[in-house]
Write an enzyme that holds these catalytic residues in place. Structure first.
Site, mmCIF file in Angstrom:
data_model
loop_
_atom_site.group_PDB
_atom_site.id
_atom_site.type_symbol
_atom_site.label_atom_id
_atom_site.label_comp_id
_atom_site.label_asym_id
_atom_site.label_seq_id
_atom_site.Cartn_x
_atom_site.Cartn_y
_atom_site.Cartn_z
ATOM 1 C CG HIS A 195 -12.735 -12.248 -24.377
ATOM 2 N ND1 HIS A 195 -12.735 -13.625 -24.497
ATOM 3 C CD2 HIS A 195 -12.464 -11.763 -25.628
ATOM 4 C CE1 HIS A 195 -12.477 -13.960 -25.742
ATOM 5 N NE2 HIS A 195 -12.308 -12.839 -26.468
ATOM 6 C CG HIS A 201 -19.729 -9.505 -29.961
ATOM 7 N ND1 HIS A 201 -18.861 -8.860 -30.827
ATOM 8 C CD2 HIS A 201 -19.344 -10.824 -29.990
ATOM 9 C CE1 HIS A 201 -18.025 -9.726 -31.348
ATOM 10 N NE2 HIS A 201 -18.284 -10.926 -30.853
#
Length: 197
Positions: free
Chosen positions: A39, A121
């Site tokens: 995620h 990220h």
């Protein structure tokens, strides 16, 4: 409750990111994060009193995220944390605006908000020995249409994630808007942990 807001990829993007993780693991070592838990953290909310959860859910309900696209095109390495991660070029303005709105509204309710820089990220490896020598894989395009609220529970085996709510502009089943997720319907079962092994 230890909570965070996140962008959660669909099966296709998740599989591609996991391929990146496995390829990087061959060179960098470490531990590969499970595909199902990959995620992008939108905002870490830290410990939240369960009694305040309805306030947070109401805030989410009135704060949609318009669809946008992220292009992941490089790998990075944080030597202090031993993490290999996938990074995206550029960040859509509406993503930053929605994140800022969520945090400012949450702060306005009296919640403590830790100031955090936003570096989009997806963590791929933990305890990696080194950075990848080729940090530029073939670009991966992620079409996002919403975000989720996740409960993270620390366990000896690593973090256990439970999806509590989601807010989508559009879903494959045609539904739109805000949805609370019961434990029975959560796509993140109680046995799902963040690290393989």
């Amino acid at each position: 409750m230890r909570l965070f807001l996140a962008l959660w990829p669909g099966p296709g993007v998740r599989a591609q990111l996991h391929d990146w993780a496995r390829s990087a693991h061959e060179e960098c070592g470490g531990r590969v994060l499970r595909a199902q838990t990959l995620h992008l953290t939108l905002a870490f909310l830290d410990e939240v009193d369960p009694a305040r959860l309805p306030v947070l859910l109401a805030l989410m309900q009135r704060t949609p995220l318009e669809p946008f696209t992220l292009t992941f095109d490089h790998l990075g390495y944080w030597s202090d944390r031993k993490i290999v991660w996938a990074g995206a070029q550029g960040v859509p303005d509406n993503l930053i605006a929605t994140r800022n709105t969520l945090l400012s509204q949450w702060r306005a309710t009296g919640a403590r908000v830790v100031t955090q820089s936003f570096r989009p990220h997806v963590s791929l490896l933990r305890h990696a020995r080194r950075a990848p020598t080729d940090p530029y894989p073939h670009p991966l395009v992620w079409h996002c249409d919403g975000y989720v609220l996740v409960h993270s529970v620390r366990t000896p085996r690593g973090p256990h994630y439970r999806l509590l709510a989601e807010h989508h502009s559009a879903r494959p089943d045609g539904a739109e808007g805000f949805f609370e997720t019961s434990s029975e319907k959560s796509p993140m079962p109680a046995t799902q942990y963040g690290i393989v092994g």
